[in-house]
Design a protein around this motif. Structure first.
Motif: not given
Length: 76
Positions: A56-76
């Motif tokens: 997952v990715i977090t941005i800056g000081e934020g706590t929201v997580t974003y799933n890291l996916v490839n261009r086909c929306c499959k998890p990396v």
């Protein structure tokens, strides 16, 4: 000579592994959904991380997580 990296080239701030999830923190910025970014993981991945763990990715000081996916929306 002027050198400029692509504005979609992102260097991570921090990498952690906790509760079976690898978290990559990237600098604060304006990121668009569905866009392609080149993320360089600039820190060592913890030795405890397992291959196939969710990323997952977090941005800056934020706590929201974003799933890291490839261009086909499959998890990396």
């Amino acid at each position: 000579m002027n050198c400029k990296l692509c504005d979609r080239f992102i260097i991570s701030n921090e990498v952690t592994y906790d509760s079976g999830v690898l978290t990559i923190n990237i600098p604060s910025g304006s990121y668009k959904d569905g866009e392609q970014y080149c993320i360089v993981i600039a820190q060592t991945i913890p030795d405890t991380a397992i291959i196939g763990a969710p990323v997952v990715i977090t941005i800056g000081e934020g706590t929201v997580t974003y799933n890291l996916v490839n261009r086909c929306c499959k998890p990396v």
